[in-house]
Enzyme design. Structure first.
Site, mmCIF file in Angstrom:
data_model
loop_
_atom_site.group_PDB
_atom_site.id
_atom_site.type_symbol
_atom_site.label_atom_id
_atom_site.label_comp_id
_atom_site.label_asym_id
_atom_site.label_seq_id
_atom_site.Cartn_x
_atom_site.Cartn_y
_atom_site.Cartn_z
ATOM 1 N N ALA A 287 1.039 -1.163 -0.066
ATOM 2 C CA ALA A 287 -0.057 0.011 0.201
ATOM 3 C C ALA A 287 1.001 1.334 -0.042
ATOM 4 C CB ALA A 287 -0.920 -0.036 1.257
ATOM 5 N N ASN A 288 0.242 2.433 0.200
ATOM 6 C CA ASN A 288 0.996 3.813 0.424
ATOM 7 C C ASN A 288 0.361 4.317 1.347
ATOM 8 O OD1 ASN A 288 -0.991 5.477 -1.157
ATOM 9 N ND2 ASN A 288 -0.530 4.018 -2.712
#
Ligand code: C5P
Length: 403
Positions: A209-210
Site C-alpha cells: 500500500a502507500n
C-alpha cells in the site's frame, strides 16, 4: 448580496457572543433572512431581546417549550436554512456536535440538519489547544463542517493571548458569503472523484500500500457535492466516512478501482486524487507465505497496474474536464508538466509529498495547478492551506472554468 438566503445562526455561550450582534446586523444589511437559536449559556452573555431586535425574527431557545416547538420545530428550523452558522462556537458545543448530542434545541437543530455548517470557534487558547478539542475539530472537519478562525490575539481574560479569538464579524460574513456562493455552481454536473490508496495483495494476509489518507480526495468530493454536483467517490481503503450526499464506491485494488471508474461513467468532470499503486504482485499466493527455514526471503514479481487516469483521458467516454494529481518528492513541477502531457489530463494538481513537506496523511496541503488552456501552459501556486480549503478552492476554480 444575500437577499434570497436563509441563515440559521446558532449562538453558544462565550464572551465573544456580543460580536455576533454585529454579524446579524451585517447579514441583515445584505438582505439575508436570519433566524437565531441561543443556548442557555449564550443568554448569560447577550439578551434574546437584542438578538431578536437585530434579526427581526423571534429567537428560538428551548427544545422543551411546547409553543415554540410547535411554531418553529427544530426539524423545520434546520431544513429551511441554506446554511447553519455556529458563532461563537464554544469548546463545549463543538464537543457536543462532534459526538452527536442533542439535548437542547441548538444541538438538536445541528443533528437534525442536512445543511452545510460553518462554525466560528472562540475559546481560551488552552481549551483550543487541548487534545480533546483538536480531536473534536478533526472529527467535525471529517463530517464536513467548515471553520472560520479562531484567530490569534488577546483574550478577554487579562494576560492571556494565543489562538482562540472569534474571527471579526466581517470575516465571518465573508466566509458565509463564500460558502453560499459556491452552492449550486456545479448543479447538474456529474463529478467522479477517486481517492485514497489501493491495496495490492501479496497473500491472504499481506498487501502493498502507500501512505495516502484519502483526506484530499474526500474533501473534494464533499465540496463538489456542496456545490450541487452529483458525485461518485471511488475510494480505496481509508478510515474516512462518506461525505453527505456523495455516492461512495469502496474498492481495494487498482484493477477494482478502474472497474468502478468505468461503471461510474459518463461524467462531466473527473478528479483523480487516488494514489493508485503502480504495480501489483504478479500472482497472489492463495495461502499465507511462510518462512521456509532456509533464511532466504521469498521473491515477489510485479506486473504493472492499469493507469486509470491515462486510460480515462484517452477513452471514448472521456469527461469534458479531466484532472490528475501528482504527488512528488522532487522536481514537483517538472514531473507534473510531463505527467499532464503523458497522461492526457487537462489539469494536474501537483504537490510536494517529501517527508519535510509533511503532507502525506496531514491536514494541510500546498498545491500547484498546472494546466494547458487553448495551447497555453500555466502554473498557479496556492498558499499552504487546510485540505478542505484546497478542495473548496479547486471546486470554485472548476466552476469558474466551466462558466
Ligand atoms: O504516475 P503517478 O502515479 O504519479 O500519477 C498520478 C496521477 O495518476 C493521479 O491522478 C492518479 O490518480 C493517477 N493514476 C491512475 N492510475 C495509476 C496511477 C496513477 O489513475 N495506475
Amino acid at each position: 448580496m444575500l437577499s434570497d438566503k436563509r441563515i440559521l445562526l446558532i449562538i453558544t455561550g462565550g464572551i465573544a457572543a456580543y460580536k455576533v450582534l454585529e454579524v446579524i446586523r451585517r447579514l441583515r444589511e445584505r438582505g439575508a433572512d436570519v433566524r437565531c437559536v441561543m443556548t442557555q449559556s449564550a443568554k448569560e452573555f447577550v439578551t434574546p431581546l437584542s438578538v431578536q431586535t437585530l434579526s427581526e425574527n423571534p429567537v428560538a431557545d428551548d427544545l422543551f417549550d411546547l409553543t415554540q416547538e410547535d411554531e418553529i420545530g427544530h426539524i423545520r428550523l434546520s431544513r429551511e436554512a441554506d446554511l447553519i452558522v455556529v458563532a461563537p462556537a464554544s469548546a463545549d458545543f463543538l464537543a457536543k456536535m462532534a459526538n452527536g448530542l442533542a439535548n437542547d434545541l441548538a444541538s438538536a437543530v445541528v443533528l437534525a440538519s442536512n445543511k452545510p455548517i460553518l462554525a466560528a470557534p472562540a475559546m481560551n487558547p488552552f481549551m483550543w489547544n487541548h487534545p480533546a478539542t483538536k480531536r473534536n475539530i478533526a472529527r467535525l472537519a471529517e463530517d464536513g463542517v467548515s471553520f472560520i478562525g479562531p484567530e490569534i490575539g488577546e483574550m478577554a481574560e487579562r494576560n492571556e493571548a494565543g489562538r482562540g479569538r472569534l474571527s471579526e464579524p466581517l470575516e465571518i460574513v465573508a466566509a458565509i458569503d463564500a460558502k453560499l456562493e459556491r452552492r449550486g455552481r456545479l448543479s447538474g454536473k456529474r463529478v467522479l472523484v477517486t481517492a485514497g490508496p489501493t491495496h495490492e495483495p501479496i497473500d491472504p494476509v499481506r498487501y502493498i500500500a502507500n501512505r495516502s489518507s484519502g483526506k484530499q480526495g474526500y474533501a473534494i468530493a464533499r465540496s463538489a457535492a456542496e456545490a450541487g454536483a452529483d458525485v461518485t467517490l471511488v475510494s480505496g481503503p481509508v478510515e474516512l466516512a462518506a461525505p453527505h450526499g456523495v455516492h461512495q464506491v469502496k474498492v481495494e485494488t487498482a484493477q477494482q478501482m478502474k472497474d468502478a471508474v468505468e461503471a461510474a461513467l459518463p461524467a462531466d468532470i473527473a478528479i483523480m486524487a487516488a494514489a493508485v499503486a503502480d504495480w501489483r504482485v504478479d500472482a497472489e499466493a492463495s495461502e499465507k507465505i511462510k518462512k521456509d527455514g532456509s533464511g532466504k526471503p521469498p521473491t515477489l514479481t510485479f506486473t504493472e497496474n492499469p493507469d486509470i487516469l491515462n486510460w480515462l483521458a484517452h477513452s471514448d467516454e472521456r469527461p469534458g474536464l479531466v484532472i490528475g494529481f501528482a504527488a512528488e518528492t522532487t522536481k514537483v513541477l517538472e514531473y507534473a508538466r510531463a505527467k499532464l502531457k503523458r497522461k492526457g489530463a487537462d489539469w494536474i494538481v501537483a504537490n510536494d509529498v517529501s517527508p519535510e513537506a509533511g503532507v502525506m496523511g496531514g491536514d494541510e496541503n500546498t498545491v500547484h495547478i498546472v494546466r494547458v488552456d487553448n495551447g497555453q501552459a500555466s502554473i498557479e501556486t496556492w498558499e499552504k492551506m487546510p485540505k478542505a480549503d484546497v478542495a473548496e478552492k479547486l471546486v470554485s476554480f472548476i466552476a469558474d472554468h466551466l462558466d
